[in-house]
Write a protein that holds these residues in place. Structure first.
Motif, PDB file in Angstrom:
ATOM      1  N   ASP A  61     -17.690  43.149 -20.049  1.00  0.00           N
ATOM      2  CA  ASP A  61     -16.323  42.744 -20.361  1.00  0.00           C
ATOM      3  C   ASP A  61     -15.405  42.858 -19.149  1.00  0.00           C
ATOM      4  OD1 ASP A  61     -16.969  42.239 -23.020  1.00  0.00           O
ATOM      5  OD2 ASP A  61     -16.506  44.290 -23.637  1.00  0.00           O
ATOM      6  N   PHE A  62     -15.796  43.639 -18.151  1.00  0.00           N
ATOM      7  CA  PHE A  62     -14.954  43.876 -16.986  1.00  0.00           C
ATOM      8  C   PHE A  62     -15.306  42.989 -15.800  1.00  0.00           C
ATOM      9  CE2 PHE A  62     -13.737  48.584 -18.003  1.00  0.00           C
ATOM     10  CZ  PHE A  62     -13.227  48.179 -19.222  1.00  0.00           C
ATOM     11  N   VAL A  63     -16.351  42.163 -15.924  1.00  0.00           N
ATOM     12  CA  VAL A  63     -16.790  41.312 -14.816  1.00  0.00           C
ATOM     13  C   VAL A  63     -16.530  39.856 -15.186  1.00  0.00           C
ATOM     14  CG1 VAL A  63     -18.750  40.597 -13.394  1.00  0.00           C
ATOM     15  CG2 VAL A  63     -18.579  42.978 -14.156  1.00  0.00           C
ATOM     16  N   PRO A  64     -15.694  39.177 -14.411  1.00  0.00           N
ATOM     17  CA  PRO A  64     -15.437  37.765 -14.719  1.00  0.00           C
ATOM     18  C   PRO A  64     -16.725  36.940 -14.665  1.00  0.00           C
ATOM     19  CG  PRO A  64     -13.885  38.577 -13.071  1.00  0.00           C
ATOM     20  CD  PRO A  64     -14.940  39.641 -13.254  1.00  0.00           C
ATOM     21  N   GLN A  65     -16.888  36.029 -15.594  1.00  0.00           N
ATOM     22  CA  GLN A  65     -18.084  35.188 -15.637  1.00  0.00           C
ATOM     23  C   GLN A  65     -18.259  34.404 -14.341  1.00  0.00           C
ATOM     24  OE1 GLN A  65     -20.524  35.251 -17.993  1.00  0.00           O
ATOM     25  NE2 GLN A  65     -21.642  33.959 -16.540  1.00  0.00           N
ATOM     26  N   PRO A  83     -22.857  47.002 -21.684  1.00  0.00           N
ATOM     27  CA  PRO A  83     -21.747  47.208 -22.635  1.00  0.00           C
ATOM     28  C   PRO A  83     -20.825  48.339 -22.161  1.00  0.00           C
ATOM     29  CG  PRO A  83     -23.754  48.215 -23.469  1.00  0.00           C
ATOM     30  CD  PRO A  83     -24.119  47.528 -22.175  1.00  0.00           C
ATOM     31  N   ILE A  84     -19.977  48.027 -21.212  1.00  0.00           N
ATOM     32  CA  ILE A  84     -19.161  49.033 -20.534  1.00  0.00           C
ATOM     33  C   ILE A  84     -18.252  49.818 -21.476  1.00  0.00           C
ATOM     34  CG2 ILE A  84     -17.212  47.552 -19.904  1.00  0.00           C
ATOM     35  CD1 ILE A  84     -18.935  50.102 -17.616  1.00  0.00           C
ATOM     36  N   LEU A  85     -17.819  49.196 -22.560  1.00  0.00           N
ATOM     37  CA  LEU A  85     -16.923  49.915 -23.471  1.00  0.00           C
ATOM     38  C   LEU A  85     -17.629  50.989 -24.285  1.00  0.00           C
ATOM     39  CD1 LEU A  85     -14.612  46.990 -24.596  1.00  0.00           C
ATOM     40  CD2 LEU A  85     -14.130  48.808 -22.940  1.00  0.00           C
ATOM     41  N   THR A  86     -18.952  51.064 -24.177  1.00  0.00           N
ATOM     42  CA  THR A  86     -19.683  52.145 -24.838  1.00  0.00           C
ATOM     43  C   THR A  86     -19.811  53.379 -23.946  1.00  0.00           C
ATOM     44  OG1 THR A  86     -21.863  51.385 -24.088  1.00  0.00           O
ATOM     45  CG2 THR A  86     -21.024  50.477 -26.180  1.00  0.00           C
ATOM     46  N   GLU A 102     -13.191  53.495 -22.726  1.00  0.00           N
ATOM     47  CA  GLU A 102     -12.297  52.881 -23.697  1.00  0.00           C
ATOM     48  C   GLU A 102     -10.961  53.630 -23.788  1.00  0.00           C
ATOM     49  OE1 GLU A 102     -12.612  50.730 -28.018  1.00  0.00           O
ATOM     50  OE2 GLU A 102     -14.060  52.277 -27.526  1.00  0.00           O
ATOM     51  N   GLU A 103     -10.974  54.908 -23.435  1.00  0.00           N
ATOM     52  CA  GLU A 103      -9.734  55.689 -23.435  1.00  0.00           C
ATOM     53  C   GLU A 103      -8.791  55.247 -22.313  1.00  0.00           C
ATOM     54  OE1 GLU A 103     -11.165  59.685 -23.041  1.00  0.00           O
ATOM     55  OE2 GLU A 103     -12.398  59.500 -24.841  1.00  0.00           O
ATOM     56  N   ASN A 104      -9.332  54.527 -21.325  1.00  0.00           N
ATOM     57  CA  ASN A 104      -8.575  53.955 -20.220  1.00  0.00           C
ATOM     58  C   ASN A 104      -7.849  55.005 -19.365  1.00  0.00           C
ATOM     59  OD1 ASN A 104      -7.891  51.705 -18.719  1.00  0.00           O
ATOM     60  ND2 ASN A 104      -5.985  51.374 -19.841  1.00  0.00           N
ATOM     61  N   PRO A 105      -8.544  56.083 -18.949  1.00  0.00           N
ATOM     62  CA  PRO A 105      -7.888  57.066 -18.088  1.00  0.00           C
ATOM     63  C   PRO A 105      -7.711  56.502 -16.676  1.00  0.00           C
ATOM     64  CG  PRO A 105     -10.204  57.568 -18.264  1.00  0.00           C
ATOM     65  CD  PRO A 105      -9.940  56.418 -19.199  1.00  0.00           C
ATOM     66  N   GLU A 106      -6.925  57.171 -15.861  1.00  0.00           N
ATOM     67  CA  GLU A 106      -6.694  56.713 -14.489  1.00  0.00           C
ATOM     68  C   GLU A 106      -7.986  56.631 -13.687  1.00  0.00           C
ATOM     69  OE1 GLU A 106      -3.719  59.167 -12.685  1.00  0.00           O
ATOM     70  OE2 GLU A 106      -2.101  58.210 -13.816  1.00  0.00           O
ATOM     71  N   ASP A 107      -8.947  57.492 -13.993  1.00  0.00           N
ATOM     72  CA  ASP A 107     -10.199  57.499 -13.236  1.00  0.00           C
ATOM     73  C   ASP A 107     -11.315  56.734 -13.951  1.00  0.00           C
ATOM     74  OD1 ASP A 107     -10.440  59.391 -15.256  1.00  0.00           O
ATOM     75  OD2 ASP A 107     -11.253  60.952 -13.952  1.00  0.00           O
ATOM     76  N   ARG A 108     -10.953  55.739 -14.761  1.00  0.00           N
ATOM     77  CA  ARG A 108     -11.945  54.959 -15.505  1.00  0.00           C
ATOM     78  C   ARG A 108     -12.934  54.265 -14.572  1.00  0.00           C
ATOM     79  NH1 ARG A 108      -7.204  52.796 -15.517  1.00  0.00           N
ATOM     80  NH2 ARG A 108      -6.877  50.750 -14.582  1.00  0.00           N
ATOM     81  N   CYS A 109     -12.500  53.891 -13.372  1.00  0.00           N
ATOM     82  CA  CYS A 109     -13.413  53.232 -12.427  1.00  0.00           C
ATOM     83  C   CYS A 109     -14.584  54.143 -12.089  1.00  0.00           C
ATOM     84  CB  CYS A 109     -12.679  52.838 -11.157  1.00  0.00           C
ATOM     85  SG  CYS A 109     -11.447  51.555 -11.422  1.00  0.00           S
ATOM     86  N   TYR A 110     -14.312  55.417 -11.973  1.00  0.00           N
ATOM     87  CA  TYR A 110     -15.383  56.372 -11.694  1.00  0.00           C
ATOM     88  C   TYR A 110     -16.425  56.330 -12.813  1.00  0.00           C
ATOM     89  CZ  TYR A 110     -17.975  60.679 -11.587  1.00  0.00           C
ATOM     90  OH  TYR A 110     -18.994  61.582 -11.606  1.00  0.00           O
ATOM     91  N   PHE A 111     -15.984  56.407 -14.055  1.00  0.00           N
ATOM     92  CA  PHE A 111     -16.913  56.432 -15.184  1.00  0.00           C
ATOM     93  C   PHE A 111     -17.705  55.124 -15.277  1.00  0.00           C
ATOM     94  CE2 PHE A 111     -13.605  59.502 -16.510  1.00  0.00           C
ATOM     95  CZ  PHE A 111     -14.414  60.629 -16.581  1.00  0.00           C
ATOM     96  N   CYS A 112     -17.020  54.013 -15.086  1.00  0.00           N
ATOM     97  CA  CYS A 112     -17.695  52.705 -15.130  1.00  0.00           C
ATOM     98  C   CYS A 112     -18.778  52.609 -14.061  1.00  0.00           C
ATOM     99  CB  CYS A 112     -16.702  51.575 -14.893  1.00  0.00           C
ATOM    100  SG  CYS A 112     -15.580  51.236 -16.242  1.00  0.00           S
TER     101      CYS A 112
END
Length: 150
Positions: A61-65, A88-91, A96-106
Motif C-alpha cells: 500500500d505504501f509503494v506506488p504501482q 501487507p505493510i499494514l499488518t 497502522e498506528e502511524n508513529p513518527e518512526d513508522r519508516c523504521y518499522f516498515c
C-alpha cells in the motif's frame, strides 16, 4: 553516456571496490525500489554476477504501482531476474498506528522479509538492504536498531 573510466580516480576506486565486494559475495539479492541508488546497485551487481544477482521489489500500500512497473521494466530491459514481493505493510506492528518512526518499522519488517526470500534462493542480501534494515530516517531524526547486520 559517460564511462566510469572518465571519472576521477577516487570515484573509480570506489566503483572497483563495489565490484570486488560483489564478486566476493558471489550472489546477491537487492531490495530494488527503482530509485537511483538501488538501480545503480542492481545494475552493477548484474554486470558482475550475472544470474546470481536478483532484484526484489516490494508491492504494498505504501509503494506506488508506477515504481513497481518501473522496476519490472528496467529488469526486463537489462535481463535481471526480478521478483515482485507482495507485502501487507499494514499488518506490521506499529505501522497502522502511524508513529513518527513508522519508516523504521516498515523498513525493518520489509528487509527482514526480503532477507528470508534471499536465503531461500541461496542469495546474500545486499549490504544496502542490511544498512537500511538497521537505520531508517524519521521526522525526528534517525532510529538505529540494536541488532547488527549479518
Amino acid at each position: 553516456m559517460t564511462s566510469i573510466n572518465s571519472f576521477p580516480e577516487p570515484l573509480r576506486q570506489k566503483y572497483d571496490m563495489l565490484q570486488s565486494i560483489l564478486q566476493q559475495l558471489g550472489s546477491v539479492a537487492v531490495a530494488f525500489s527503482s530509485g537511483v541508488d538501488s538501480t545503480f546497485l542492481v545494475k552493477v551487481a548484474h554486470d558482475v554476477l550475472g544470474d546470481k544477482a536478483v532484484a526484489f521489489t516490494a508491492a504494498s500500500d505504501f509503494v506506488p504501482q508506477r515504481d513497481v512497473d518501473d522496476a519490472k521494466a528496467f529488469c526486463a530491459k537489462e535481463g535481471i531476474e526480478h521478483q515482485t514481493v507482495p507485502f501487507p505493510i499494514l499488518t506490521v506492528p506499529h505501522v497502522e498506528e502511524n508513529p513518527e518512526d513508522r519508516c523504521y518499522f516498515c523498513k525493518h519488517a520489509l528487509f527482514a522479509h526480503m532477507k528470508e526470500l534471499a536465503a531461500e534462493r541461496g542469495s546474500r542480501p545486499s549490504s544496502t538492504a542490511q544498512t537500511s534494515t538497521m537505520t531508517a530516517t524519521t521526522a525526528r531524526g534517525t532510529r538505529r536498531s540494536k541488532s547488527s547486520p549479518s
